[in-house]
Design a protein around this motif. Structure first.
Motif, PDB file in Angstrom:
ATOM      1  N   ARG A   1     -32.193 -27.211  53.122  1.00 30.02           N
ATOM      2  CA  ARG A   1     -32.250 -26.936  51.670  1.00 30.02           C
ATOM      3  C   ARG A   1     -31.335 -25.762  51.291  1.00 30.02           C
ATOM      4  NH1 ARG A   1     -36.528 -29.555  49.283  1.00 30.02           N
ATOM      5  NH2 ARG A   1     -35.187 -29.272  47.476  1.00 30.02           N
ATOM      6  N   ILE A   2     -30.359 -25.514  52.131  1.00 34.77           N
ATOM      7  CA  ILE A   2     -29.511 -24.324  51.992  1.00 34.77           C
ATOM      8  C   ILE A   2     -28.823 -24.208  50.624  1.00 34.77           C
ATOM      9  CG2 ILE A   2     -27.444 -25.376  53.066  1.00 34.77           C
ATOM     10  CD1 ILE A   2     -27.179 -22.619  54.601  1.00 34.77           C
ATOM     11  N   ASP A   3     -28.470 -25.376  50.044  1.00 34.11           N
ATOM     12  CA  ASP A   3     -27.751 -25.329  48.765  1.00 34.11           C
ATOM     13  C   ASP A   3     -28.642 -25.614  47.556  1.00 34.11           C
ATOM     14  OD1 ASP A   3     -25.257 -24.673  49.866  1.00 34.11           O
ATOM     15  OD2 ASP A   3     -24.991 -26.754  50.507  1.00 34.11           O
ATOM     16  N   SER A   4     -29.958 -25.675  47.789  1.00 30.66           N
ATOM     17  CA  SER A   4     -30.870 -25.956  46.664  1.00 30.66           C
ATOM     18  C   SER A   4     -31.123 -24.693  45.859  1.00 30.66           C
ATOM     19  CB  SER A   4     -32.218 -26.460  47.187  1.00 30.66           C
ATOM     20  OG  SER A   4     -32.031 -27.630  47.922  1.00 30.66           O
ATOM     21  N   ARG A   5     -31.441 -24.899  44.604  1.00 34.30           N
ATOM     22  CA  ARG A   5     -31.855 -23.781  43.753  1.00 34.30           C
ATOM     23  C   ARG A   5     -33.378 -23.608  43.908  1.00 34.30           C
ATOM     24  NH1 ARG A   5     -28.292 -22.729  39.155  1.00 34.30           N
ATOM     25  NH2 ARG A   5     -26.254 -22.577  40.116  1.00 34.30           N
ATOM     26  N   PRO A   6     -33.919 -22.402  43.734  1.00 44.82           N
ATOM     27  CA  PRO A   6     -35.360 -22.179  43.910  1.00 44.82           C
ATOM     28  C   PRO A   6     -36.238 -23.144  43.115  1.00 44.82           C
ATOM     29  CG  PRO A   6     -34.235 -20.100  43.673  1.00 44.82           C
ATOM     30  CD  PRO A   6     -33.204 -21.159  43.449  1.00 44.82           C
ATOM     31  N   ALA A   7     -35.790 -23.509  41.914  1.00 45.78           N
ATOM     32  CA  ALA A   7     -36.611 -24.384  41.069  1.00 45.78           C
ATOM     33  C   ALA A   7     -36.860 -25.739  41.722  1.00 45.78           C
ATOM     34  CB  ALA A   7     -35.928 -24.571  39.715  1.00 45.78           C
ATOM     35  N   LYS A   8     -35.994 -26.106  42.672  1.00 46.74           N
ATOM     36  CA  LYS A   8     -36.138 -27.417  43.336  1.00 46.74           C
ATOM     37  C   LYS A   8     -37.052 -27.333  44.551  1.00 46.74           C
ATOM     38  CE  LYS A   8     -33.019 -29.577  40.795  1.00 46.74           C
ATOM     39  NZ  LYS A   8     -33.462 -30.621  39.870  1.00 46.74           N
ATOM     40  N   LEU A   9     -37.560 -26.128  44.840  1.00 49.44           N
ATOM     41  CA  LEU A   9     -38.397 -25.949  46.028  1.00 49.44           C
ATOM     42  C   LEU A   9     -39.872 -25.797  45.647  1.00 49.44           C
ATOM     43  CD1 LEU A   9     -36.276 -23.248  47.947  1.00 49.44           C
ATOM     44  CD2 LEU A   9     -36.116 -25.731  48.150  1.00 49.44           C
TER      45      LEU A   9
ATOM     46  N   PRO B   1     -33.287 -17.170  40.313  1.00 51.09           N
ATOM     47  CA  PRO B   1     -33.216 -18.609  40.028  1.00 51.09           C
ATOM     48  C   PRO B   1     -31.813 -19.178  39.921  1.00 51.09           C
ATOM     49  CG  PRO B   1     -34.033 -17.403  38.107  1.00 51.09           C
ATOM     50  CD  PRO B   1     -33.952 -16.423  39.233  1.00 51.09           C
ATOM     51  N   VAL B   2     -30.839 -18.329  39.591  1.00 50.55           N
ATOM     52  CA  VAL B   2     -29.482 -18.874  39.408  1.00 50.55           C
ATOM     53  C   VAL B   2     -28.714 -18.973  40.733  1.00 50.55           C
ATOM     54  CG1 VAL B   2     -29.245 -18.130  37.012  1.00 50.55           C
ATOM     55  CG2 VAL B   2     -28.533 -16.588  38.834  1.00 50.55           C
ATOM     56  N   LEU B   3     -29.328 -18.453  41.799  1.00 53.21           N
ATOM     57  CA  LEU B   3     -28.648 -18.518  43.098  1.00 53.21           C
ATOM     58  C   LEU B   3     -29.271 -19.600  43.970  1.00 53.21           C
ATOM     59  CD1 LEU B   3     -28.231 -14.725  44.014  1.00 53.21           C
ATOM     60  CD2 LEU B   3     -26.661 -16.218  42.783  1.00 53.21           C
ATOM     61  N   THR B   4     -28.475 -20.125  44.890  1.00 56.20           N
ATOM     62  CA  THR B   4     -28.993 -21.123  45.833  1.00 56.20           C
ATOM     63  C   THR B   4     -29.815 -20.398  46.904  1.00 56.20           C
ATOM     64  OG1 THR B   4     -27.094 -20.912  47.276  1.00 56.20           O
ATOM     65  CG2 THR B   4     -26.933 -22.567  45.518  1.00 56.20           C
ATOM     66  N   VAL B   5     -30.466 -21.194  47.750  1.00 53.16           N
ATOM     67  CA  VAL B   5     -31.255 -20.632  48.847  1.00 53.16           C
ATOM     68  C   VAL B   5     -30.369 -19.711  49.703  1.00 53.16           C
ATOM     69  CG1 VAL B   5     -32.339 -21.291  51.046  1.00 53.16           C
ATOM     70  CG2 VAL B   5     -32.959 -22.491  48.922  1.00 53.16           C
ATOM     71  N   LYS B   6     -29.196 -20.212  50.055  1.00 58.55           N
ATOM     72  CA  LYS B   6     -28.263 -19.435  50.891  1.00 58.55           C
ATOM     73  C   LYS B   6     -27.889 -18.119  50.195  1.00 58.55           C
ATOM     74  CE  LYS B   6     -23.668 -19.852  52.988  1.00 58.55           C
ATOM     75  NZ  LYS B   6     -22.865 -18.888  52.284  1.00 58.55           N
ATOM     76  N   GLU B   7     -27.555 -18.230  48.917  1.00 53.82           N
ATOM     77  CA  GLU B   7     -27.114 -17.037  48.184  1.00 53.82           C
ATOM     78  C   GLU B   7     -28.244 -16.020  48.029  1.00 53.82           C
ATOM     79  OE1 GLU B   7     -23.663 -19.167  45.446  1.00 53.82           O
ATOM     80  OE2 GLU B   7     -25.745 -19.203  44.805  1.00 53.82           O
ATOM     81  N   ASN B   8     -29.472 -16.530  47.834  1.00 50.92           N
ATOM     82  CA  ASN B   8     -30.614 -15.616  47.733  1.00 50.92           C
ATOM     83  C   ASN B   8     -30.782 -14.812  49.013  1.00 50.92           C
ATOM     84  OD1 ASN B   8     -32.628 -15.432  45.396  1.00 50.92           O
ATOM     85  ND2 ASN B   8     -32.040 -17.590  45.345  1.00 50.92           N
ATOM     86  N   VAL B   9     -30.604 -15.497  50.157  1.00 47.61           N
ATOM     87  CA  VAL B   9     -30.792 -14.813  51.443  1.00 47.61           C
ATOM     88  C   VAL B   9     -29.657 -13.817  51.697  1.00 47.61           C
ATOM     89  CG1 VAL B   9     -30.992 -15.151  53.950  1.00 47.61           C
ATOM     90  CG2 VAL B   9     -32.160 -16.723  52.383  1.00 47.61           C
ATOM     91  N   GLU B  10     -28.433 -14.240  51.382  1.00 47.29           N
ATOM     92  CA  GLU B  10     -27.304 -13.356  51.730  1.00 47.29           C
ATOM     93  C   GLU B  10     -27.047 -12.253  50.700  1.00 47.29           C
ATOM     94  OE1 GLU B  10     -23.696 -16.401  50.451  1.00 47.29           O
ATOM     95  OE2 GLU B  10     -23.391 -15.021  52.109  1.00 47.29           O
ATOM     96  N   PHE B  11     -27.740 -12.308  49.569  1.00 52.83           N
ATOM     97  CA  PHE B  11     -27.507 -11.330  48.486  1.00 52.83           C
ATOM     98  C   PHE B  11     -27.684  -9.890  48.975  1.00 52.83           C
ATOM     99  CE2 PHE B  11     -28.593  -9.036  44.545  1.00 52.83           C
ATOM    100  CZ  PHE B  11     -27.515  -9.419  43.760  1.00 52.83           C
TER     101      PHE B  11
END
Lengths: 406, 228
Positions: free
Chosen positions: B136-144, B98-108
């Protein structure tokens, strides 16, 4: 990214993190401020000890140190003084003649140490002349002026221009007495010192006791720099092997002890504070991990190894601790900065403080090393507090963790 | 090309007084690029089989060979590394960070693999375009929405370029329209990336799309149907 994830994880539960951060900040604030307070107190005491009482270095006849009798003097004291003045680290030198005596007023008497000085010379060494609260520094009275401390004046119930009688030993061992008039009353932050030390002109003491003009009991040296004490001490010991050469640390061991043990005492206090906070930090981190069992399970499932999971939890704990720690240091520094100007008035306890030689108004002293030492202690606390929660996280089994319904 | 070979696989739980044979003598194999569903009623052993396939659980007997490596013989640390480079996971509850953006979640995951920033950026962009979430690359999961989160989870699972993806009930929390959309995306990625998808599900919509349906009951495979 692990650093970034850990930092962001700290702020997941803002209220919970804020509570523990405030607790850490208050604990560290207390530690930092107390440290600055004690630095101020000890620095003031050191300043008083050096500038008012003992100077940096003193020289005596070795026999005088065992038996402070009049006959145990330094012969040719002016020659010794001239040699000492040539040392580059020396700021000023004063020769004193010292005699234990009895002082009496119309009402009562008291034992004390009579110090025969050259007032002009002594002013370059000690700041007693700035502590005169009534009268003058041995001026204004032609015959036998004496400067006594406020505490002694109260005890003898005398004031400026009152007459007192000083009884002491002569060079031949017989007793003599002289009539003195109080030229001034001084007050330092050390009431014991004020009660036990009175100053007269050296020639008046010689006239009374028939003491040799070329001799003296004590040479007090003020250096240009506090850091030069040890090297100058070594030079003087080599130059004057027949004399007893001592630094202020040896002359006033109680002041030296306070200075040397202060850091240890403060470490002890801070470690107790951090130890107590450590349990709060462990509790917070355990809750944080319990809330994220599923997520940790996922991270392990997708390939985050144990070292990285461990690092993440440790970093998170250190960030949490460090945030509170830095906040506490800043608060401590801010409070110390305020009180550096206004001082902390402990006059309500002034008698106790003054008897120990401490100024009742303390001005905290800020030193960079406080922040460095506290930061290191905070990081160590964070690292130690992280171990248990991190190990707990490592024991999670991904398959089981992923099954848990949060 | 065979990428998974399961031989006489067994998983027995001894936690209670009664032994539970969750997986009982399973023999299966999967080829590269398959789109397979493992179906069966609750408690039939679907998730246990998936956990064993993913190296999240140790088998009580038998062998799982993935790309010539016997998973059961790998030490814990090697197994984690093996998962990182060979297996993608999609979970029922999305499990995004949850603390990572969509982009960060994918690239983690690519960060864990030690891939360069250039490589990570290119792959993340490619996958988020494929799942339709580049905006939505910079959105946080909670916003999706749930569907969007699961699409991010699919992109994350593919980010490491795994040999196969294990998806445990991926549509269980989604409505019909979202499920349809998600399945289309996964089908497309299965085709384009030639990566094997293995679902555990009892969702008829998933079963309908699957090219192979394996039915499991009481820990045993009772049918294995391939479709064209």
């Amino acid at each position: 990214m692990i650093w970034s994830v850990s930092w962001r994880n700290v702020w997941r539960s803002k209220v919970r993190s804020a509570v523990i951060i405030i607790a850490i900040a208050l604990g560290i604030f207390a530690g930092v401020f107390t440290w600055a307070f004690y630095y101020g107190m000890v620095d003031q005491r050191l300043e008083t000890a050096i500038k008012t009482e003992v100077s940096h270095i003193q020289l005596h006849n070795p026999k005088y140190m065992v038996n402070p009798d009049m006959i145990n003097f330094i012969p040719n004291i002016q020659e010794v003084k001239t040699k000492i003045e040539q040392l580059p680290s020396v700021s000023a030198v004063s020769c004193r003649t010292v005699q234990n005596a009895l002082i009496t007023s119309a009402e009562t008497g008291s034992g004390l140490r009579i110090v025969g000085i050259n007032p002009e010379e002594e002013q370059k060494i000690t700041d007693i002349y700035t502590k005169v609260i009534d009268g003058t520094y041995l001026t204004g009275i032609k015959r036998n002026p004496i400067l006594i401390g406020e505490k002694l004046a109260e005890k003898l119930n005398v004031k400026v221009r009152s007459k007192v009688v000083v009884i002491m030993q002569q060079m031949d061992g017989t007793m003599t007495k002289g009539s003195f008039r109080i030229a001034g009353i001084y007050k330092t932050t050390n009431s014991m010192y004020d009660e036990m030390n009175a100053f007269i002109r050296v020639e008046d003491l010689r006239n009374l006791t028939h003491f040799e003009a070329s001799a003296g009991h004590e040479i007090a040296i003020l250096l240009k720099n506090n850091q030069d004490v040890e090297s100058t001490l070594a030079d003087l010991k080599t130059e004057f092997p027949d004399l007893d050469v001592k630094s202020w640390r040896e002359i006033s061991p109680e002041v030296s002890l306070v200075e040397e043990t202060m850091d240890i005492s403060m470490y002890f206090i801070l470690i107790i504070i951090l130890f107590a906070l450590g349990f709060g930090i462990i509790n917070t981190m355990l809750m944080a991990i319990l809330e994220r069992v599923k997520e940790l399970g996922m991270l392990m499932a997708v390939g985050m190894n144990r070292r990285r999971v461990f690092s993440m939890i440790v970093l998170e704990t250190v960030f949490l601790t460090l945030t509170g720690g830095v906040l506490g240091i800043l608060l401590g520094y801010a409070a110390a900065l305020i009180f550096m100007r206004t001082g902390i008035d402990l006059s309500a306890f002034s008698e106790a403080y003054e008897r120990m030689g401490y100024d009742p108004v303390i001005y905290p002293v800020l030193k960079l090393n406080i922040a460095v030492k506290v930061t290191i202690l905070v990081i160590i606390t964070g690292l130690l507090a992280a171990i248990y929660p991190a190990v707990k996280a490592l024991h999670l089994k991904p398959a089981e963790a992923l099954r848990i319904d949060m | 090309m065979k990428i998974i070979d399961i031989k006489n696989l067994e998983k027995i739980y001894n936690d209670s007084e009664v032994k539970v044979h969750a997986v009982n003598g399973v023999n299966l194999s999967f080829e590269k690029g398959e789109f397979a569903a493992i179906v069966g009623p609750s408690g039939s052993g679907k998730t246990t089989l998936l956990n064993l396939l993913g190296g999240l659980d140790k088998p009580s007997g038998g062998e799982i060979i993935i790309d010539n490596t016997s998973v059961g013989t790998l030490k814990s640390s090697r197994l984690i590394d093996f998962r990182l480079h060979n297996i993608g996971f999609v979970f029922q509850a999305y499990n995004l960070i949850p603390v990572l953006t969509v982009k960060e979640n994918v690239e983690f995951i690519m960060l864990l693999q030690g891939k360069s920033k250039k490589e990570r950026d290119a792959r993340t962009k490619e996958l988020l375009e494929a799942v339709g979430l580049i905006d939505r690359i910079d959105s946080r999961p909670a916003k999706l929405s749930g569907g969007q989160q699961q699409r991010v989870a699919v992109a994350r699972a593919l980010a490491s370029k795994p040999k196969f993806i294990l998806a445990d009930e991926p549509t269980a929390n989604l409505d019909s329209k979202t499920t349809e959309n998600l399945l289309e995306i996964m089908e497309k990625l299965n085709r384009e990336e030639q990566v094997t998808f293995i679902f555990s599900t009892h969702d008829a919509r998933v079963v309908k799309k699957a090219k192979r349906v394996i039915t499991i009951e009481d820990g045993k495979i009772i049918s294995d149907e391939r479709r064209n």
